[in-house]
Design a protein around this motif. Structure first.
Motif, PDB file in Angstrom:
ATOM      1  N   MET A   1       5.213  -6.270  -7.095  1.00 44.62           N
ATOM      2  CA  MET A   1       6.041  -5.914  -5.947  1.00 44.62           C
ATOM      3  C   MET A   1       6.919  -7.078  -5.513  1.00 44.62           C
ATOM      4  SD  MET A   1       5.393  -2.733  -5.028  1.00 44.62           S
ATOM      5  CE  MET A   1       5.688  -2.561  -3.286  1.00 44.62           C
ATOM      6  N   ARG A   2       6.365  -8.284  -5.533  1.00 47.78           N
ATOM      7  CA  ARG A   2       7.153  -9.446  -5.115  1.00 47.78           C
ATOM      8  C   ARG A   2       8.284  -9.724  -6.085  1.00 47.78           C
ATOM      9  NH1 ARG A   2       2.248 -11.976  -3.786  1.00 47.78           N
ATOM     10  NH2 ARG A   2       2.376 -13.290  -5.648  1.00 47.78           N
ATOM     11  N   TYR A   3       7.984  -9.729  -7.380  1.00 47.56           N
ATOM     12  CA  TYR A   3       9.025 -10.033  -8.362  1.00 47.56           C
ATOM     13  C   TYR A   3      10.098  -8.942  -8.402  1.00 47.56           C
ATOM     14  CZ  TYR A   3       6.982 -14.193 -10.437  1.00 47.56           C
ATOM     15  OH  TYR A   3       6.534 -15.472 -10.650  1.00 47.56           O
ATOM     16  N   SER A   4       9.732  -7.739  -7.985  1.00 49.86           N
ATOM     17  CA  SER A   4      10.704  -6.646  -7.933  1.00 49.86           C
ATOM     18  C   SER A   4      11.379  -6.549  -6.573  1.00 49.86           C
ATOM     19  CB  SER A   4      10.007  -5.312  -8.261  1.00 49.86           C
ATOM     20  OG  SER A   4       9.348  -5.365  -9.514  1.00 49.86           O
ATOM     21  N   SER A   5      10.980  -7.413  -5.621  1.00 49.20           N
ATOM     22  CA  SER A   5      11.554  -7.429  -4.262  1.00 49.20           C
ATOM     23  C   SER A   5      11.439  -6.062  -3.600  1.00 49.20           C
ATOM     24  CB  SER A   5      13.011  -7.895  -4.297  1.00 49.20           C
ATOM     25  OG  SER A   5      13.102  -9.213  -4.766  1.00 49.20           O
ATOM     26  N   ILE A   6      10.287  -5.425  -3.761  1.00 48.75           N
ATOM     27  CA  ILE A   6      10.034  -4.111  -3.165  1.00 48.75           C
ATOM     28  C   ILE A   6       9.118  -4.288  -1.962  1.00 48.75           C
ATOM     29  CG2 ILE A   6       9.042  -1.818  -3.530  1.00 48.75           C
ATOM     30  CD1 ILE A   6       9.758  -2.085  -6.458  1.00 48.75           C
ATOM     31  N   THR A   7       9.558  -3.801  -0.810  1.00 48.45           N
ATOM     32  CA  THR A   7       8.770  -3.924   0.426  1.00 48.45           C
ATOM     33  C   THR A   7       8.702  -2.590   1.153  1.00 48.45           C
ATOM     34  OG1 THR A   7      10.766  -4.607   1.612  1.00 48.45           O
ATOM     35  CG2 THR A   7       9.357  -6.360   0.736  1.00 48.45           C
ATOM     36  N   GLU A   8       8.573  -1.491   0.411  1.00 46.45           N
ATOM     37  CA  GLU A   8       8.491  -0.182   1.039  1.00 46.45           C
ATOM     38  C   GLU A   8       7.207  -0.090   1.875  1.00 46.45           C
ATOM     39  OE1 GLU A   8      10.616   2.214   1.177  1.00 46.45           O
ATOM     40  OE2 GLU A   8      12.086   1.155  -0.052  1.00 46.45           O
ATOM     41  N   PRO A   9       7.308   0.199   3.170  1.00 47.96           N
ATOM     42  CA  PRO A   9       6.109   0.264   4.015  1.00 47.96           C
ATOM     43  C   PRO A   9       5.160   1.368   3.549  1.00 47.96           C
ATOM     44  CG  PRO A   9       8.102   0.152   5.349  1.00 47.96           C
ATOM     45  CD  PRO A   9       8.541   0.386   3.940  1.00 47.96           C
ATOM     46  N   GLY A  10       3.895   1.013   3.426  1.00 48.04           N
ATOM     47  CA  GLY A  10       2.881   1.992   3.081  1.00 48.04           C
ATOM     48  C   GLY A  10       2.772   2.322   1.612  1.00 48.04           C
ATOM     49  N   LEU A  11       3.639   1.741   0.778  1.00 45.39           N
ATOM     50  CA  LEU A  11       3.582   2.063  -0.649  1.00 45.39           C
ATOM     51  C   LEU A  11       2.311   1.526  -1.286  1.00 45.39           C
ATOM     52  CD1 LEU A  11       4.932   3.218  -3.182  1.00 45.39           C
ATOM     53  CD2 LEU A  11       6.123   1.033  -3.459  1.00 45.39           C
ATOM     54  N   ILE A  12       1.934   0.308  -0.923  1.00 45.87           N
ATOM     55  CA  ILE A  12       0.713  -0.301  -1.453  1.00 45.87           C
ATOM     56  C   ILE A  12      -0.348  -0.305  -0.347  1.00 45.87           C
ATOM     57  CG2 ILE A  12      -0.306  -2.374  -2.451  1.00 45.87           C
ATOM     58  CD1 ILE A  12       1.616  -0.977  -4.310  1.00 45.87           C
ATOM     59  N   LYS A  13      -1.503   0.224  -0.636  1.00 42.91           N
ATOM     60  CA  LYS A  13      -2.572   0.281   0.349  1.00 42.91           C
ATOM     61  C   LYS A  13      -3.174  -1.099   0.552  1.00 42.91           C
ATOM     62  CE  LYS A  13      -3.751   4.930  -1.283  1.00 42.91           C
ATOM     63  NZ  LYS A  13      -4.776   5.763  -1.937  1.00 42.91           N
ATOM     64  N   ASP A  14      -3.492  -1.409   1.815  1.00 37.76           N
ATOM     65  CA  ASP A  14      -4.183  -2.664   2.089  1.00 37.76           C
ATOM     66  C   ASP A  14      -5.688  -2.498   1.854  1.00 37.76           C
ATOM     67  OD1 ASP A  14      -5.139  -1.279   4.287  1.00 37.76           O
ATOM     68  OD2 ASP A  14      -3.716  -2.200   5.672  1.00 37.76           O
ATOM     69  N   GLU A  15      -6.421  -3.614   1.933  1.00 36.45           N
ATOM     70  CA  GLU A  15      -7.843  -3.596   1.608  1.00 36.45           C
ATOM     71  C   GLU A  15      -8.626  -2.709   2.582  1.00 36.45           C
ATOM     72  OE1 GLU A  15     -11.158  -4.261  -0.570  1.00 36.45           O
ATOM     73  OE2 GLU A  15      -9.100  -4.833  -1.034  1.00 36.45           O
ATOM     74  N   ALA A  16      -8.269  -2.748   3.861  1.00 39.90           N
ATOM     75  CA  ALA A  16      -8.970  -1.919   4.851  1.00 39.90           C
ATOM     76  C   ALA A  16      -8.780  -0.437   4.557  1.00 39.90           C
ATOM     77  CB  ALA A  16      -8.477  -2.265   6.255  1.00 39.90           C
ATOM     78  N   GLN A  17      -7.552  -0.077   4.172  1.00 39.30           N
ATOM     79  CA  GLN A  17      -7.281   1.325   3.862  1.00 39.30           C
ATOM     80  C   GLN A  17      -8.047   1.773   2.622  1.00 39.30           C
ATOM     81  OE1 GLN A  17      -3.122   2.148   3.493  1.00 39.30           O
ATOM     82  NE2 GLN A  17      -3.394   4.359   3.256  1.00 39.30           N
ATOM     83  N   VAL A  18      -8.118   0.892   1.614  1.00 36.98           N
ATOM     84  CA  VAL A  18      -8.866   1.221   0.398  1.00 36.98           C
ATOM     85  C   VAL A  18     -10.347   1.402   0.721  1.00 36.98           C
ATOM     86  CG1 VAL A  18      -9.595   0.361  -1.863  1.00 36.98           C
ATOM     87  CG2 VAL A  18      -7.223   0.108  -1.142  1.00 36.98           C
ATOM     88  N   GLN A  19     -10.925   0.507   1.526  1.00 32.06           N
ATOM     89  CA  GLN A  19     -12.335   0.617   1.891  1.00 32.06           C
ATOM     90  C   GLN A  19     -12.601   1.879   2.711  1.00 32.06           C
ATOM     91  OE1 GLN A  19     -13.528  -2.998   3.810  1.00 32.06           O
ATOM     92  NE2 GLN A  19     -13.335  -4.254   1.946  1.00 32.06           N
ATOM     93  N   ARG A  20     -11.671   2.201   3.610  1.00 35.69           N
ATOM     94  CA  ARG A  20     -11.841   3.398   4.428  1.00 35.69           C
ATOM     95  C   ARG A  20     -11.836   4.660   3.561  1.00 35.69           C
ATOM     96  NH1 ARG A  20      -8.241   2.260   7.612  1.00 35.69           N
ATOM     97  NH2 ARG A  20      -6.503   3.519   6.836  1.00 35.69           N
ATOM     98  N   GLU A  21     -10.885   4.706   2.615  1.00 33.56           N
ATOM     99  CA  GLU A  21     -10.822   5.861   1.725  1.00 33.56           C
ATOM    100  C   GLU A  21     -12.068   5.927   0.834  1.00 33.56           C
ATOM    101  OE1 GLU A  21      -7.195   5.677  -0.416  1.00 33.56           O
ATOM    102  OE2 GLU A  21      -5.935   6.256   1.298  1.00 33.56           O
ATOM    103  N   THR A  22     -12.566   4.766   0.406  1.00 37.39           N
ATOM    104  CA  THR A  22     -13.785   4.753  -0.411  1.00 37.39           C
ATOM    105  C   THR A  22     -14.971   5.288   0.367  1.00 37.39           C
ATOM    106  OG1 THR A  22     -12.944   2.850  -1.656  1.00 37.39           O
ATOM    107  CG2 THR A  22     -15.299   3.284  -1.795  1.00 37.39           C
TER     108      THR A  22
END
Length: 529
Positions: free
Chosen positions: A475-496
């Motif tokens: 994402m950094r090398y592609s300069s992509i900063t779309e909000p919500g596109l990549i889940k954060d760790e808390a969101q991943v744990q919550r979904e798990t």
């Protein structure tokens, strides 16, 4: 205590000392883009003098067009903020902290690019709409023709390039800027009350004047203070200083191409080919004169001919009575000044100079040999050579223009509280143009290739790749900063946890059904017996 008209006097003194240099710069503009520096007697309502050739302007525009695509490609951030090597390769700094800081730097660079992109497009009032890339293209035009341009970063992050006649620069023997001095016109009614008071002007007096009568010169001096290590900016209107401030970062950016030791201004590609441009302009004038002479045709009538002049004015096809022998008219002739040999010679010379100039301005069409035997490999070799030569231009632009532009933008954004301040030592600025942009894309390709190889080496090696970190790097090398596109760790744990809860509930239901079935079977057995 500053003397009256101090900045104006300093500007006029410095401007007078460079009269010979300005004469050469004006010739460079006259043969390429005359509007960038018109003749001394030029007024806004007078037409710009024309050339007899357009090769100069075509080559300059083609060169700057290719440069703008390289330094400011659409949809791409041409600069970036990276971790300092001291932190990046410091084993005592946790890797998670490095990734978090790298992500925050990405948001920083995207935010700054958005400020530049949106400059001068909202709340502009009577200001001319002028996009960020259009502003940079104007900077490149000045640099290509004069080899020097001074640009100011305004409060709204727009760029204001100055015409060479409206600024002077003084440097030391190493090329370091000592000071800039600029001249521009302003409407004093746009000044604040404090500035008007310092200029000894009254708002009521100005309001009674017509716009054209109240316009005044605004003189600005930006000089380096070696003791405080800051840039001091002073402004003067009506002979009085109205503003004075010190900044650690200058908002005035000087781009100088091929700057020699001891010179105050750079040297452009146009100046380096001024002889060919002048020769081409003169040859085109002579070709035009020969073409005019060739079109000058008049009938010649023998003094003893019986042909009347009015008969020569008749339409084509009307019989003409004259003396004819063996099918040839004897008492009439045609007078012409045509010189086909001379015209062909001039045409050949023009073609040779145009091709030579095309190569000098890095035009692929003029650099490739025009022949049926020209191969694709030869064309590819010429293009690689041109790209290599252009890389030197990218280096000049990156060092003298893009890096100071980003520095000024960061300082301005932090001053206006549009960006969280960071210590300059915590990160470094990189410009991604030319070879740097190619190296960055190649590095991302190498990272993805390594990840694929690890996957192919089996589950044990695949587990060594941190998928979350890999996604953040891509994402950094592609300069992509779309909000919500990549889940954060808390969101991943919550979904798990939600998935585990759903699975547990399904398991409980299945267990309940099986238990109920066994109970029913147990109750049914005595009845059957």
């Amino acid at each position: 205590m500053a003397s009256q008209n101090e900045l104006k006097t300093q500007f006029e003194t410095d401007d007078a000392s460079r009269a010979e240099l300005m004469h050469e710069k004006r010739k460079a503009a006259a043969l390429t883009l005359p509007h960038l520096m018109p003749r001394v007697s030029q007024t806004p309502d007078r037409p710009i003098p024309n050339n007899y050739q357009s090769t100069g302007s075509h080559n300059v525009k083609a060169l700057t067009g290719s440069l703008i695509l390289a330094i400011a490609p659409p949809g791409v951030t041409p600069f970036g903020f990276e971790l300092n090597p001291e932190d990046l390769y410091n084993p005592s700094v946790p890797d998670d902290n490095k990734q978090d800081l790298a992500d925050s730097l990405l948001l920083r660079e995207v935010s700054l690019q958005a400020l530049f992109e949106s400059s001068n497009l909202s709340k502009r009032g009577n200001r001319r709409p002028n996009g960020f890339r259009r502003q940079q293209l104007a900077v490149l035009d000045y640099a290509a023709v004069f080899g020097d341009v001074l640009t100011r970063v305004n409060d709204d992050f727009s760029l204001r390039p100055f015409r060479l006649t409206n600024y002077v620069t003084k440097r030391d023997s190493s090329g370091n800027v000592l000071y800039h001095s600029t001249s521009e016109q302003t409407d004093p009614l746009e000044l604040t009350d404090r500035e008007l008071a310092k200029s000894k002007l009254t708002r009521k007096e100005l309001q009674d004047k017509k716009v054209g009568d109240r316009m005044m010169d605004l003189w600005t001096m930006i000089n380096w203070e070696p003791e405080s290590r800051k840039w001091r900016t002073r402004q003067e209107v009506n002979g009085h200083i109205i503003n004075e401030r010190d900044d650690p970062v200058s908002r005035y950016i000087a781009l100088s191409v091929d700057l020699a030791d001891g010179d105050n201004y750079g040297h452009s590609i146009v100046e380096q080919n001024l002889g060919d441009l002048f020769a081409l302009n003169q040859l085109c004038l002579h070709r035009l004169q020969l073409a005019y002479l060739a079109s000058y045709v008049r009938p010649a009538v023998d003094e003893n001919s019986s042909v009347r002049f009015r008969e020569l004015k008749q339409n084509s096809g009307v019989p003409l009575k004259c003396r004819v022998r063996d099918g040839k008219v004897e008492d009439l002739g045609v007078f012409s000044l045509a010189a086909p040999r001379e015209y062909a010679m001039i045409n050949d010379a023009i073609g040779q100079i145009e091709q030579k100039l095309g190569k000098a301005f890095l035009s692929i069409a003029d650099s490739v040999r025009n022949s049926e035997r020209t191969t694709g490999l030869e064309v590819q070799g010429v293009m690689q050579e041109i790209d290599g030569v252009k890389s030197t231009s990218y280096t000049d632009i990156a060092d003298d223009f893009q890096l100071p532009l980003v520095e000024a933008g960061v300082y301005l954004a932090e001053s206006q509280k549009l960006m969280t301040p960071l210590e300059r030592e915590d990160y470094q600025i990189r410009v991604y143009t030319g070879l740097d942009a190619l190296a960055r894309s190649q590095r991302l390709g190498k990272i993805l290739t390594a990840a694929q190889i690890f996957q192919q080496m089996g589950p044990e090696m695949a587990r060594r790749i941190d998928q979350e970190t890999l996604g953040r790097v891509v994402m950094r090398y592609s300069s992509i900063t779309e909000p919500g596109l990549i889940k954060d760790e808390a969101q991943v744990q919550r979904e798990t946890q939600e998935q585990l809860a759903v699975a547990a509930q399904a398991q409980a239901q299945e267990t309940g059904i099986q238990t109920a079935g066994r109970v029913v079977e147990a109750q049914a057995q005595p009845q059957g017996a």
